[in-house]
Design an enzyme around this catalytic site. Structure first.
Site, PDB file in Angstrom:
ATOM      1  N   LYS A 120      45.257  43.023  29.404  1.00  0.00           N
ATOM      2  CA  LYS A 120      46.548  42.959  29.876  1.00  0.00           C
ATOM      3  C   LYS A 120      46.748  43.101  31.469  1.00  0.00           C
ATOM      4  CE  LYS A 120      48.335  43.915  25.292  1.00  0.00           C
ATOM      5  NZ  LYS A 120      49.204  42.837  24.689  1.00  0.00           N
ATOM      6  N   THR A 175      54.964  38.531  23.191  1.00  0.00           N
ATOM      7  CA  THR A 175      56.340  38.368  22.777  1.00  0.00           C
ATOM      8  C   THR A 175      57.366  39.035  23.714  1.00  0.00           C
ATOM      9  OG1 THR A 175      55.831  40.215  21.190  1.00  0.00           O
ATOM     10  CG2 THR A 175      55.908  37.936  20.219  1.00  0.00           C
ATOM     11  N   LYS A 198      61.252  37.920  25.457  1.00  0.00           N
ATOM     12  CA  LYS A 198      62.358  38.840  25.496  1.00  0.00           C
ATOM     13  C   LYS A 198      62.998  38.845  26.958  1.00  0.00           C
ATOM     14  CE  LYS A 198      60.262  41.593  21.945  1.00  0.00           C
ATOM     15  NZ  LYS A 198      59.377  42.785  21.680  1.00  0.00           N
ATOM     16  N   HIS A 242      45.974  36.911  14.951  1.00  0.00           N
ATOM     17  CA  HIS A 242      46.969  37.373  15.977  1.00  0.00           C
ATOM     18  C   HIS A 242      45.900  37.930  17.231  1.00  0.00           C
ATOM     19  CE1 HIS A 242      50.704  37.929  14.096  1.00  0.00           C
ATOM     20  NE2 HIS A 242      50.156  38.347  13.088  1.00  0.00           N
ATOM     21  N   LYS A 276      53.889  46.950  28.093  1.00  0.00           N
ATOM     22  CA  LYS A 276      53.036  46.425  26.811  1.00  0.00           C
ATOM     23  C   LYS A 276      52.212  47.687  26.511  1.00  0.00           C
ATOM     24  CE  LYS A 276      52.539  42.679  29.155  1.00  0.00           C
ATOM     25  NZ  LYS A 276      52.639  41.564  28.561  1.00  0.00           N
ATOM     26  N   ARG A 277      51.491  47.455  25.362  1.00  0.00           N
ATOM     27  CA  ARG A 277      50.195  48.351  25.199  1.00  0.00           C
ATOM     28  C   ARG A 277      49.326  48.187  26.552  1.00  0.00           C
ATOM     29  NH1 ARG A 277      49.737  50.888  20.013  1.00  0.00           N
ATOM     30  NH2 ARG A 277      47.711  51.700  21.062  1.00  0.00           N
TER      31      ARG A 277
END
Ligand code: 26W
Length: 831
Positions: A572, A674, A678, A373, A566-567
Site C-alpha cells: 500500500k 474501498t 468513501k 479479495h 488503511k492497514r
C-alpha cells in the site's frame, strides 16, 4: 443442552405493530429502560444512557425484524447466505437511528434528560469484528441487502475480542485487547435454542446401514457447541430488518466427562475453556496466512454451524427433498476463509442425509460461490494435510475424493499434461502436503469473482488461468462498493443536507442520482460552491479537533488535508507517502517556498502484530512527524500526524474532512480498495496509481478530475527483470536527498541505523513494491495537486464532480449485480 430444550413451544405470538416514533414515546420508553430494566433510580452514568437508548431503538426495529423473518422463511423462498470470518460493522446506534428515520425525535427526547445524542453515540464501542477491507465490505453488503430487501443472512463469528486497539508509545505500535462486550451488547439477541453441535478430531468409521448400504460416520469426536447471536441489520427507511447471525463457541455439558468421573471435577470444568477459545479472538492478520490450528478450527466452526443452520431453516420453511436445495439456497464465500464449507456440505449431504456422491456434488457445486479479495501470494490459504487429518479427518477424506475426481476430469481434457495436473491439484505435493483452499473453492463453486475490473482480469490471466481455461463461464467481476448511508448520510450530515437541498434526498437509496449535481459543479462562483466549501471546512475543523486530541498536532482547516488511512502494508506504500513528506520538508528547509500550499498529512492504520517492517514504517512516520511538527521554520506549511487506532468510527470523521485521498499501491496489488470510494463520495480528489477500483473511479470522474501517477500493472511486471533502484536514486537529486536524510539519522531518536532496513528494502533490486520507481511521478502528481489547490473555485468544481460521479460505487449497485448474476433472489415480499 437437552434435545427437549430445542423444541419450540408454539406460543401464539402476535404480529408486532410499529411503535410510536415521536419524542414523547421515545422518551417514555427510554425512561422505562433506565429504571425498570437497568434499575437506575437517580443519577446514572453515560454508559446506562447508551444502554437504555439502544434498547429503545432496538424495540423499534422489532416489528420489522419479525415481519422480515416471517417473509424470508416462506416456503420456496430462495435465500443467500454470506459466509464471512469478518464483519466489521462498527457502531450501530447512529446508523439505526438514520435507517429508522428517528434521529430528530430521539435528539429531542434526550434533551429532556439533558443528554446529547452525539455524546451518547460516542459511548458505543466499535464492533471491530474484522481486519480491514474484506470485513468492512461484508458490513456494507449487509446494509445494502437490507435496503434492497434481499433475503440474505450473514453468518460470522462473535469474537469476544475484536481487532486489537492500537496505542502509540515511543512512536511505536502497541497492541491492546479489545474487550468490546464488557459492558454488554444491546444489539444482539442470543438464540441458544438454535445451537449446533460441531465435531472435531475423531475418525471415520465405515458401516452398513439397515438397507445394507455402505456408509461412513465421523465418530470419537470432541464436540463444541455453536450458539447463535442475532444482530439486526436495518434497511434504509424500508421496514426491512435482515439478520447477521454470529456464532459463539461453548463447551458441551459432557465435555471431559471422563475426567470428571475420575474425580478431576475442577480440571474438567477448566478444560471447558478450550472449547470456548474458538470464538475468543479475531486473528489480526490481513495479508499473510499464519497457519495456526485455532484459525482452522474457527473456519470449520463457522462453516459447519452455518450450513447446519441453513439446512434447518430450509426444512422449517418446508424444504425436504434435497433435489430443490440448490434452487432454494446459495452460499457466498468471502475469500477462502470459509471454503471448508464445500467439503462440509458434501459431508452433511452424504453422511447425514444419505445422498450419493453425484447427487451431493451436483447440489454443492450449484449453491457455492466464491469471491477472491487478494492477489498477494502470501495471502493464499494453504493448510497442512496433517492438520486436517488430526482435526477434520472426515473432511480430508472428502477433499481427497473431490480432488481425485477433479484430476480425472483434468486429465481427460489435457491427456498427458502432468505439469498441469500438478499445478491444478487441490493437494499440493512437497515436503509437507498442503490443501490449497482457493483451488477447493474454485472446484466447488459455480461462480468465482474478483472485486474490481483489473483484479478480476488479473485473476483469469494469472493465478486462476488454468481454471479459467477449463471453466471460463464460472469467472466474473463484481466491483466493490460502500454504503452511502453510513459513509455519507450518517457520517456527513452537512453535505447530505446541502446535496438534498438541490436534488432532493432520493439519492441516498439510489446513488446514481448524484449525477444531478453535475450542472451545479460546472457553474462557478455560485452560492452552492461556497456552501460546498463551508461544509468541507466545518468537517475539517471537526477532524482537526480529533487530531489535536489524539496526536497533539495542530491541523489548520485552511490547509490541504492529505490523507492515507488503511492497514499498514508495504504494497500500500505508506512509505512512498512519507518519502514525499520528507521531500516537502527538505524543500522548505531549503527555502523553496514559492507558491507553497500548506498541507496537513494524516496517516493511520494498524500493522499486523507480527509484521516487523510495517511496524517500522509506523515508527518512521511518527519520527518524521515529530521532527517536522516541532520545527519552527516549517510552521503551518507542513504538518504530519499518525492517528492511533484507526477504525470504522474514526473513518466516519476522516472521510468527510479529506481534500486529497491517497490510493498509491503498487499497480496490480490492491484488489480493489474501498476507502478510495468513501473519500470520493465525500468530495475528496484522489491521487492514485492505476490499480484496483482506482481505475474505475478515474473512468467515472474523468482523468482531468483525478491525479494519476506511476507504473501500470504490466509495466511493473516488465520492469521486474531489470529493476535498478540504485540508479533511480542516483539520477534523481530529490530522491537522493530524501534517502540521504533518512540515512543521516536525522529522524532517529538515539537509535542509529534503525531505519536501515527500510532503506535497504526500497533500494533492493528485488523490492516487490517498486517504491522508488514511482517516486518521481508521484512527486510530480503532488505538485499538480498543489497547483490545482491554488484555484479554489476549480478545486471545488472537481470536488463536486467526484461526489456527483460516485454513484456507481454504492454497494446497492454491487449487490444488485451479485443478485442478477449469482444469487437470483427475489426482493421483498415476492416469492
Ligand atoms: C489469511 C489471512 C488473510 C486475512 C484477510 C488474508 C487476506 C485477508 C483479506 C483478503 C485482506 C483484505 O481485506 N483484502 C481487501 O479486500 C477488500 C475488499 O474486497 C479490497 O478492497 C482490498 O483491495 C483488499 O486488500
Amino acid at each position: 443442552m437437552s434435545s427437549q430444550e430445542n423444541c419450540e413451544i408454539l406460543l401464539p405470538i402476535p404480529t408486532l405493530q410499529p411503535l410510536d416514533n415521536d419524542a414523547a414515546a421515545i422518551s417514555d420508553d427510554f425512561q422505562r429502560y433506565l429504571t425498570y430494566h437497568l434499575g437506575r433510580f437517580k443519577g446514572c452514568t453515560p454508559a446506562y444512557i447508551y444502554q437504555a437508548l439502544s434498547h429503545t431503538v432496538r424495540d423499534r426495529l422489532m416489528p420489522h425484524w419479525q415481519s422480515t423473518w416471517l417473509n424470508h422463511l416462506q416456503p420456496q423462498k430462495r435465500r443467500a447466505y454470506y459466509l464471512s470470518l469478518e464483519f466489521l460493522i462498527g457502531r450501530a446506534l447512529g446508523n439505526n437511528l438514520l435507517n429508522l428515520a428517528i434521529e430528530n425525535p430521539t435528539q429531542e427526547a434526550l434533551k429532556r434528560f439533558s443528554a446529547d445524542l452525539e455524546q451518547v453515540e460516542e459511548r458505543e464501542p466499535d464492533a471491530g469484528l474484522g481486519n480491514g477491507g474484506l470485513g468492512r465490505l461484508a458490513a456494507c453488503f449487509m446494509d445494502s441487502c437490507a435496503t434492497l430487501a434481499l433475503p440474505v443472512i450473514g453468518y460470522g463469528i462473535r469474537y469476544e475480542y475484536g481487532m486489537f486497539r492500537q496505542r502509540i508509545e515511543n512512536d511505536e505500535q502497541v497492541e491492546e485487547p479489545d474487550h468490546w462486550l464488557r459492558e454488554g451488547n444491546p444489539w444482539e439477541i442470543e438464540r441458544a435454542e438454535y445451537h449446533q453441535r460441531i465435531q472435531f478430531g475423531g475418525y471415520s468409521e465405515f458401516y452398513k446401514d439397515a438397507h445394507g448400504e455402505e456408509r461412513v460416520r465421523w465418530v470419537g469426536t470432541q464436540d463444541v457447541l455453536a450458539i447463535p447471536f442475532d444482530v439486526p441489520i436495518a434497511g434504509y427507511k424500508n421496514n426491512t430488518v435482515n439478520t447477521l447471525r454470529l456464532w459463539k463457541a461453548s463447551a458441551t455439558d459432557e465435555f471431559n466427562l471422563q475426567e470428571f468421573n475420575q474425580g478431576s471435577y475442577t480440571e474438567a470444568v477448566q478444560a471447558k475453556n478450550e472449547a470456548e477459545h474458538i470464538s475468543m479472538v479475531l486473528y489480526p492478520n490481513d495479508s499473510s496466512e499464519n497457519g495456526k490450528e485455532l484459525r482452522l478450527r474457527q473456519q470449520y466452526f463457522l462453516a459447519s454451524a452455518s450450513l447446519k443452520d441453513a439446512i434447518r431453516l430450509w426444512k422449517k420453511g418446508g424444504g425436504g427433498d434435497f433435489k430443490t436445495f440448490a434452487a432454494d439456497n446459495v452460499f457466498q464465500m468471502n475469500d477462502t476463509h470459509p471454503t471448508i464449507a464445500v467439503a462440509e456440505l458434501m459431508r452433511l449431504l452424504i453422511d447425514e442425509y444419505h445422498l450419493n456422491w453425484d447427487e451431493a456434488w451436483n447440489i454443492t457445486t450449484q449453491c457455492m460461490a466464491y469471491t477472491n479479495h487478494t492477489l498477494l501470494p502470501e495471502a493464499l490459504e494453504r493448510w497442512p494435510v496433517y492438520l486436517f487429518r488430526r482435526l477434520l479427518p472426515r473432511l480430508l477424506d472428502i477433499i481427497y475424493e473431490i480432488n481425485a475426481r477433479f484430476l480425472r476430469l483434468v486429465s481427460r481434457r489435457w491427456p498427458g499434461d502432468t505439469d498441469r495436473l500438478r499445478r491444478m491439484s487441490i493437494i499440493e505435493e512437497g515436503p509437507v502436503q498442503q490443501v490449497r483452499m482457493a483451488w477447493l473453492a474454485i472446484v466447488g463453486s459455480f461462480s468465482i469473482n474478483g472485486v474490481a475490473a483489473l483484479h478480476s482480469q488479473l485473476l483469469v490471466d494469472g493465478l486462476f488461468h488454468d481454471f479459467y481455461e477449463l471453466w471460463p463461464h464460472k469467472f466474473n467481476n463484481k466491483t466493490n462498493g460502500v454504503t452511502p448511508r453510513r459513509w455519507v448520510a450518517f457520517a456527513n450530515p452537512a453535505l447530505t443536507q446541502l446535496v438534498s437541498s438541490k436534488i432532493g434526498d432520493s439519492w441516498i437509496a439510489n446513488l446514481q442520482e448524484l449525477e444531478k449535481l453535475v450542472p451545479y459543479a460546472t457553474k462557478k462562483h455560485t452560492a452552492f460552491h461556497k456552501a460546498w466549501r463551508e461544509v468541507k471546512h466545518a468537517n475539517k475543523q471537526r477532524l482537526a479537533t480529533l487530531v489535536k486530541q489524539d496526536c497533539n498536532v495542530d491541523f489548520n482547516p485552511d490547509s490541504l488535508f492529505d490523507i492515507q488511512v488503511k492497514r499498514i502494508h508495504e504494497y500500500k506504500r505508506q512509505l512512498l507517502n512519507i518519502l514525499h513528506v520528507i521531500h516537502l520538508y527538505i524543500r522548505l528547509k531549503n527555502g523553496k517556498t514559492d507558491n507553497w500550499v500548506n498541507r496537513c498529512v494524516l496517516i493511520g492504520g494498524k500493522a499486523a502484530p507480527g509484521y516487523v517492517m510495517a511496524k517500522r514504517i509506523i515508527k518512521l512516520i511518527n519520527r518524521v512527524a515529530d521532527i517536522v511538527n516541532n520545527d519552527e521554520e516549517i510552521g503551518e506549511r507542513l504538518k504530519v500526524a499518525f492517528i492511533p487506532n484507526y477504525r470504522v468510527s474514526s473513518m466516519e470523521i476522516i472521510a468527510p474532512a479529506a481534500d486529497l485521498s491517497e490510493q498509491i499501491s503498487t499497480a496490480g496489488k490492491e484488489a480493489s480498495g474501498t476507502g478510495n470510494m468513501k473519500f470520493m463520495m465525500n468530495g475528496a480528489l484522489t491521487i492514485g496509481t492505476y490499480d484496483g477500483a482506482n481505475i474505475e473511479i478515474m473512468d467515472a470522474v474523468g482523468a482531468e478530475n483525478f491525479f494519476l501517477f506511476g507504473l501500470k500493472a504490466d509495466e511493473v511486471q516488465a520492469l521486474r527483470h531489470d529493476y535498478r533502484p540504485w540508479d533511480i536514486a542516483a539520477q534523481d537529486a530529490d530522491l537522493k536527498a530524501v534517502l540521504d536524510l533518512i540515512r543521516s539519522g536525522h529522524f532517529n531518536d538515539c537509535a542509529p541505523g534503525e531505519f536501515e532496513p527500510i532503506l535497504n528494502s526500497v533500494l533492493s533490486a528485488n523490492d516487490p513494491w517498486m517504491t522508488l520507481a514511482d517516486f518521481r511521478s508521484y512527486v510530480d502528481a503532488q505538485d499538480k495537486v498543489a497547483t490545482a489547490w491554488q484555484d479554489q473555485e476549480h478545486w471545488t468544481r472537481m470536488s463536486i464532480l467526484n461526489t456527483a460521479h460516485s454513484g456507481f460505487f454504492s454497494t446497492d449497485r454491487t449487490m444488485l449485480e451479485y443478485n442478477r448474476d449469482i444469487w437470483k433472489l427475489k426482493a421483498g415480499a415476492e416469492i
